[in-house]
Design a protein around this motif. Sequence first.
Motif, PDB file in Angstrom:
ATOM      1  N   UNK B 240       5.369   9.078  -9.438  1.00  0.00           N
ATOM      2  CA  UNK B 240       4.696  10.321  -9.048  1.00  0.00           C
ATOM      3  C   UNK B 240       5.711  11.452  -8.913  1.00  0.00           C
ATOM      4  N   UNK B 241       5.308  12.636  -9.341  1.00  0.00           N
ATOM      5  CA  UNK B 241       6.188  13.805  -9.229  1.00  0.00           C
ATOM      6  C   UNK B 241       6.565  14.055  -7.772  1.00  0.00           C
ATOM      7  N   UNK B 242       5.663  13.736  -6.849  1.00  0.00           N
ATOM      8  CA  UNK B 242       5.934  13.963  -5.425  1.00  0.00           C
ATOM      9  C   UNK B 242       6.529  12.729  -4.744  1.00  0.00           C
ATOM     10  N   UNK B 243       6.877  11.719  -5.541  1.00  0.00           N
ATOM     11  CA  UNK B 243       7.467  10.506  -4.971  1.00  0.00           C
ATOM     12  C   UNK B 243       6.421   9.617  -4.314  1.00  0.00           C
ATOM     13  N   UNK B 244       6.891   8.497  -3.755  1.00  0.00           N
ATOM     14  CA  UNK B 244       5.932   7.550  -3.193  1.00  0.00           C
ATOM     15  C   UNK B 244       5.304   8.062  -1.902  1.00  0.00           C
ATOM     16  N   UNK B 245       6.086   8.746  -1.074  1.00  0.00           N
ATOM     17  CA  UNK B 245       5.514   9.293   0.164  1.00  0.00           C
ATOM     18  C   UNK B 245       4.605  10.468  -0.173  1.00  0.00           C
ATOM     19  N   UNK B 246       5.060  11.334  -1.072  1.00  0.00           N
ATOM     20  CA  UNK B 246       4.257  12.496  -1.465  1.00  0.00           C
ATOM     21  C   UNK B 246       2.950  12.128  -2.142  1.00  0.00           C
ATOM     22  N   UNK B 248       1.453   9.358  -1.255  1.00  0.00           N
ATOM     23  CA  UNK B 248       0.882   8.462  -0.244  1.00  0.00           C
ATOM     24  C   UNK B 248       0.792   7.008  -0.726  1.00  0.00           C
ATOM     25  N   UNK B 249       1.860   6.564  -1.352  1.00  0.00           N
ATOM     26  CA  UNK B 249       1.945   5.156  -1.734  1.00  0.00           C
ATOM     27  C   UNK B 249       1.202   4.797  -3.005  1.00  0.00           C
ATOM     28  N   UNK B 250       0.690   5.805  -3.706  1.00  0.00           N
ATOM     29  CA  UNK B 250      -0.172   5.490  -4.853  1.00  0.00           C
ATOM     30  C   UNK B 250       0.593   5.015  -6.084  1.00  0.00           C
ATOM     31  N   UNK B 251       1.923   5.151  -6.064  1.00  0.00           N
ATOM     32  CA  UNK B 251       2.702   4.613  -7.190  1.00  0.00           C
ATOM     33  C   UNK B 251       2.439   3.113  -7.341  1.00  0.00           C
ATOM     34  N   UNK B 262      -3.943  -6.217   1.095  1.00  0.00           N
ATOM     35  CA  UNK B 262      -2.542  -5.953   1.460  1.00  0.00           C
ATOM     36  C   UNK B 262      -2.470  -4.541   2.042  1.00  0.00           C
ATOM     37  N   UNK B 263      -1.915  -4.369   3.256  1.00  0.00           N
ATOM     38  CA  UNK B 263      -1.821  -3.022   3.841  1.00  0.00           C
ATOM     39  C   UNK B 263      -1.009  -2.079   2.950  1.00  0.00           C
ATOM     40  N   UNK B 264      -1.372  -0.825   3.002  1.00  0.00           N
ATOM     41  CA  UNK B 264      -0.709   0.198   2.180  1.00  0.00           C
ATOM     42  C   UNK B 264       0.815   0.146   2.309  1.00  0.00           C
TER      43      UNK B 264
END
Lengths: 71, 288
Positions: B240-246, B248-251, B262-264
């Motif tokens: 993701x361009x915004x990274x994993x935190x940006x 929200x873990x969607x990578x 499995x928890x996020x």
Amino acid sequence: MEQKQPLAFRIIGTIFYLGPLIFAFGFIAPLTSQLLSMWGYEVIAGVPAVGVGLFVALVWGSWAQWRGKWI
Amino acid sequence: MSIQIEGMSSSELMAAEREIARRHTDNFPWLSVIWSFTNLAVWLSLWPLVFFAGLPLWIGFIIATLNIMLSYLPSHEAQHDIIARPGTRLRWLNQLVGHLSTIPLVLPYRVAKLTHMEHHKHTHDPELDPDYDTHANSPLHAIWKSIVNRQPRATGGFNAYGNALARIGRPDVVLDGVIYNIIFYAIICTLAWQGYALEAALLWWLPRHIGTTYISYYLSWAPHHGGSKGRYKDTRGFRAALGNIGSMGMQYHIVHHLHPRIPLIRTPRAFREMRDILEARGCKIEGL
């Protein structure tokens, strides 16, 4: 024979059907009016800001009501 | 942890995948629970802070936008019973998080849960996936589709959820959405005509639109872009361009679709451990 829906359902259905117009007069009109006042336009061409807001609501809301979309 | 997958049969791969998933499941998601209550409390506190304590509205707007972007995922954990399964001691907490966290988003928990389960069952099915209308050709197109899906007579987005609920025999849950929307519009219209239109617009209405666009983009479009029906095809791993935190873990959302309990917070680790298996299965893993 088609069963008639309860009155409450019909009222809610009408409210949602008229959603664009209700939103325009309920929200866009005062928002426009307050934005104009904030920017110093209390009156435009003799029309008070609230009148301009209501006019914007009428035009944009009617368009959205007719087309089913705001933009 | 690295696994020697060469020469493994399909059933052995599945067993190895399940073993990894098992290690990451049933960890109590403290972060999601704290996130849920803190996020709601911060958003609620913005109203008195802006109205009575002199917090500048533009700061309130930025915080409210972040709050609404952050509001969905704790509910998502609850939707999958990750916080507590039915019949367990903390089930009330699971339901409380589910119901409370999406209030700023004006998305009722039951609507979110039932339609999300349909999304999992029918990902990429044009008729049955309630989120199918987020499909788009490019990032800009995805943002545009999200806006289009929110128009009054649009057929996608939240508007598609009513049809999905009717199809699965839960038209009663549509009423939750009706009530939430009536309350939302009644509050912002009342505030507007009381002279607080800007406050209503910048603390709720506009942040909700921005938040919905963000959620639609990162939680729906990006992880499923280019996918097709099938366990190992419907979701991708991506940078993701915004990274994993940006994002929200969607990578690592691919792990969630394979093992939804499995928890996020554990999906990145589970992904790293599963990676060889996922590659052997032909999953799309782009840039990770």
